[in-house]
Motif scaffolding. Structure first.
Motif, PDB file in Angstrom:
ATOM      1  N   ALA A 112       0.828  -1.334  -0.103  1.00 62.14           N
ATOM      2  CA  ALA A 112      -0.583   0.090   0.093  1.00 62.14           C
ATOM      3  C   ALA A 112       1.261   1.097   0.069  1.00 62.14           C
ATOM      4  O   ALA A 112       0.982   1.696   1.165  1.00 62.14           O
ATOM      5  CB  ALA A 112      -0.940  -0.334   1.389  1.00 62.14           C
ATOM      6  N   HIS A 113       1.550   1.543  -1.121  1.00 60.86           N
ATOM      7  CA  HIS A 113       2.582   2.733  -1.338  1.00 60.86           C
ATOM      8  C   HIS A 113       1.758   3.925  -0.748  1.00 60.86           C
ATOM      9  O   HIS A 113       0.593   4.563  -1.245  1.00 60.86           O
ATOM     10  CB  HIS A 113       2.615   3.136  -2.828  1.00 60.86           C
ATOM     11  N   GLY A 114       2.248   5.042  -0.091  1.00 59.86           N
ATOM     12  CA  GLY A 114       2.815   5.535   0.892  1.00 59.86           C
ATOM     13  C   GLY A 114       2.268   5.615   2.263  1.00 59.86           C
ATOM     14  O   GLY A 114       2.203   6.738   2.686  1.00 59.86           O
ATOM     15  N   SER A 115       1.440   4.098   2.717  1.00 59.67           N
ATOM     16  CA  SER A 115       1.499   3.843   4.408  1.00 59.67           C
ATOM     17  C   SER A 115       2.283   3.427   4.921  1.00 59.67           C
ATOM     18  O   SER A 115       1.906   2.682   5.853  1.00 59.67           O
ATOM     19  CB  SER A 115       0.030   3.291   3.863  1.00 59.67           C
ATOM     20  N   GLY A 116       3.512   2.920   4.133  1.00 64.67           N
ATOM     21  CA  GLY A 116       4.410   1.945   4.558  1.00 64.67           C
ATOM     22  C   GLY A 116       3.656   0.132   5.453  1.00 64.67           C
ATOM     23  O   GLY A 116       4.711  -0.100   6.124  1.00 64.67           O
ATOM     24  N   ARG A 117       2.996  -0.178   4.790  1.00 61.38           N
ATOM     25  CA  ARG A 117       2.547  -1.708   5.184  1.00 61.38           C
ATOM     26  C   ARG A 117       2.289  -2.158   3.780  1.00 61.38           C
ATOM     27  O   ARG A 117       2.638  -1.524   2.816  1.00 61.38           O
ATOM     28  CB  ARG A 117       1.385  -1.675   5.263  1.00 61.38           C
ATOM     29  N   GLY A 118       2.735  -2.987   4.148  1.00 57.85           N
ATOM     30  CA  GLY A 118       2.746  -4.191   2.857  1.00 57.85           C
ATOM     31  C   GLY A 118       2.919  -5.655   2.864  1.00 57.85           C
ATOM     32  O   GLY A 118       2.558  -6.566   5.042  1.00 57.85           O
ATOM     33  N   VAL A 119       2.348  -7.015   2.696  1.00 56.57           N
ATOM     34  CA  VAL A 119       1.845  -8.476   2.268  1.00 56.57           C
ATOM     35  C   VAL A 119       3.054  -8.941   1.288  1.00 56.57           C
ATOM     36  O   VAL A 119       3.167  -8.767   0.492  1.00 56.57           O
ATOM     37  CB  VAL A 119       0.876  -8.422   2.604  1.00 56.57           C
ATOM     38  N   ALA A 120       3.648 -10.187   2.086  1.00 54.53           N
ATOM     39  CA  ALA A 120       4.599 -10.919   1.154  1.00 54.53           C
ATOM     40  C   ALA A 120       4.686 -12.367   1.555  1.00 54.53           C
ATOM     41  O   ALA A 120       4.542 -12.264   2.043  1.00 54.53           O
ATOM     42  CB  ALA A 120       6.217 -10.306   1.254  1.00 54.53           C
ATOM     43  N   LEU A 121       4.674 -12.974   0.297  1.00 52.89           N
ATOM     44  CA  LEU A 121       4.134 -14.605   0.140  1.00 52.89           C
ATOM     45  C   LEU A 121       5.074 -15.279  -0.018  1.00 52.89           C
ATOM     46  O   LEU A 121       5.722 -14.779  -1.252  1.00 52.89           O
ATOM     47  CB  LEU A 121       3.033 -15.367   0.439  1.00 52.89           C
ATOM     48  N   SER A 122       6.091 -16.234   0.151  1.00 51.37           N
ATOM     49  CA  SER A 122       6.455 -17.287  -0.195  1.00 51.37           C
ATOM     50  C   SER A 122       6.266 -18.818  -0.818  1.00 51.37           C
ATOM     51  O   SER A 122       6.038 -19.289   1.200  1.00 51.37           O
ATOM     52  CB  SER A 122       7.919 -17.115   0.950  1.00 51.37           C
ATOM     53  N   LEU A 123       6.713 -19.624  -1.266  1.00 47.58           N
ATOM     54  CA  LEU A 123       5.677 -21.094  -1.417  1.00 47.58           C
ATOM     55  C   LEU A 123       6.805 -21.873  -0.329  1.00 47.58           C
ATOM     56  O   LEU A 123       6.482 -22.701  -0.050  1.00 47.58           O
ATOM     57  CB  LEU A 123       5.181 -21.394  -2.492  1.00 47.58           C
ATOM     58  N   ALA A 124       7.909 -21.149  -1.123  1.00 51.73           N
ATOM     59  CA  ALA A 124       8.846 -22.292  -0.674  1.00 51.73           C
ATOM     60  C   ALA A 124       9.411 -22.547   0.891  1.00 51.73           C
ATOM     61  O   ALA A 124       9.199 -23.318   1.603  1.00 51.73           O
ATOM     62  CB  ALA A 124       9.979 -22.063  -0.616  1.00 51.73           C
ATOM     63  N   ALA A 125       9.459 -21.120   1.291  1.00 55.05           N
ATOM     64  CA  ALA A 125       9.089 -20.394   2.881  1.00 55.05           C
ATOM     65  C   ALA A 125       7.676 -21.521   3.917  1.00 55.05           C
ATOM     66  O   ALA A 125       7.817 -21.492   5.104  1.00 55.05           O
ATOM     67  CB  ALA A 125       9.825 -19.866   3.036  1.00 55.05           C
ATOM     68  N   ARG A 126       6.647 -21.749   2.661  1.00 52.42           N
ATOM     69  CA  ARG A 126       6.015 -22.004   3.661  1.00 52.42           C
ATOM     70  C   ARG A 126       5.000 -20.730   4.832  1.00 52.42           C
ATOM     71  O   ARG A 126       4.681 -21.326   5.965  1.00 52.42           O
ATOM     72  CB  ARG A 126       5.178 -23.339   3.966  1.00 52.42           C
ATOM     73  N   ARG A 127       5.735 -19.585   4.669  1.00 53.94           N
ATOM     74  CA  ARG A 127       5.503 -18.500   5.247  1.00 53.94           C
ATOM     75  C   ARG A 127       4.425 -17.263   4.371  1.00 53.94           C
ATOM     76  O   ARG A 127       4.805 -16.831   2.986  1.00 53.94           O
ATOM     77  CB  ARG A 127       6.546 -17.763   5.620  1.00 53.94           C
ATOM     78  N   ILE A 128       3.845 -16.141   5.082  1.00 54.93           N
ATOM     79  CA  ILE A 128       3.217 -14.866   4.522  1.00 54.93           C
ATOM     80  C   ILE A 128       3.738 -13.952   5.700  1.00 54.93           C
ATOM     81  O   ILE A 128       3.904 -14.014   6.731  1.00 54.93           O
ATOM     82  CB  ILE A 128       1.766 -14.787   4.654  1.00 54.93           C
TER      83      ILE A 128
END
Length: 219
Positions: free
Chosen positions: A53-69
């Motif tokens: 969310a540009h300008g808010s300093g917030r975001g989400v990311a995920l990795s299938l290999a690490a099985r994490r979000i």
């Protein structure tokens, strides 16, 4: 004398404008870099998908290999890491109303319009974690022009892609909900807390392997 004063004022205003522009650009670049570092630190690998969310300093990311979000806020100052099997679903909110959603154990509610949001486009992630059950990103209005959506339609399209992504993830993880140790809020400088994660070694395994093993044992 008045001409010199007017010229000095114009030069001063021009300098202030250039300074403000440079400061804004530096902050924008710093946000992307700091969030990228927080994503990698939380996932311990390169993310497969990122939403900011540009300008808010917030975001989400995920990795299938690490099985994490990982959810990140305060421009990387804080983060929470969840196992993928703790993802319950995601909701798209347009001007205060849920317009689309994908939830574990429910049929997907499809988005029937790509326009219509006049004020806000929000994407809310839901997790099987009582301490931190959700995380919300405001995709529109966007506080930055560069890198972010320029109109609500673009924000809605990006949110809809993430709904489809989470729906595919829920199909892969499947099964009943499982409870893990409470997610801990982390600062980037701190090592990720130990979490009790379920064995997800069969996350991408083909169906029928367990049946074949049982047949061999029976023989």
């Amino acid at each position: 004398m008045s001409e010199w004063l007017r010229l000095a004022i114009l030069i001063g205003l021009g300098g202030v404008g250039v300074t403000l522009l440079a400061t804004g650009l530096a902050r924008m670049l710093a946000e992307d870099r700091r969030l990228a570092r927080a994503f990698r630190a939380g996932l311990e690998t390169k993310p497969d998908a990122v939403l900011i969310a540009h300008g808010s300093g917030r975001g989400v990311a995920l990795s299938l290999a690490a099985r994490r979000i990982v959810t990140v806020w305060d421009t990387g100052g804080w983060r929470i890491v969840y196992p993928l099997d703790e993802v319950i679903g995601v909701e798209l909110d347009l001007d205060g109303q849920v317009a689309a959603r994908a939830m574990r154990g429910e049929p997907r509610r499809l988005l029937d319009r790509s326009t219509g949001a006049e004020h806000e486009v929000r994407l809310r992630f839901l997790f099987d974690e009582p301490g931190h059950p959700d995380f919300e990103l405001t995709l529109w209005p966007c506080r930055q022009v560069k890198g972010g959506p320029s109109r609500p339609r673009e924000a809605i399209a990006e949110a809809n892609r993430w709904i489809a992504r989470i729906e595919a993830l829920l199909r892969r993880t499947g099964g009943a909900l499982t409870l893990s140790a409470p997610a801990a809020v982390q600062r980037p400088a701190s090592p990720p807390p130990a979490r009790a994660e379920d064995d997800a070694s069969g996350l991408f395994a083909e169906d029928g392997l367990e049946d074949e093993d049982e047949d061999e044992l029976a023989d």
